[in-house]
Write a protein that holds these residues in place. Sequence first.
Motif: not given
Length: 105
Positions: A33-38
């Motif tokens: 999801n795009g640049n989402m980083s967890t």
Amino acid sequence: LLFNNGLSSSSKALEYSINESSMTASEIWSYANGNMSTMSMGDAKRMPNGNTLVTFSTNGVIQEVGSSGTMLREISWGMGSAVGYANRVRDLYSIPPEYDFYPHK
């Protein structure tokens, strides 16, 4: 099916096909999801209907994704909140089958 937290890049759900005779793995599906980083605890689970439940835990986001990679629905608690692992259930009042140790007859 696995979830790559992607500490140096975006997090994503990945699915691989494993060929045990040639000892190779090929990516057959992915979703980001795009640049989402967890940072930790991300999760991906394939549901019986073929969709995938993707949990971006430290972002407080859970998404249901279709087999084509289209996001079908999302629930978000906003930045600063975290979600552990998620399971999709039929409704809020039923016991999921894997936890119904005493099925009603």
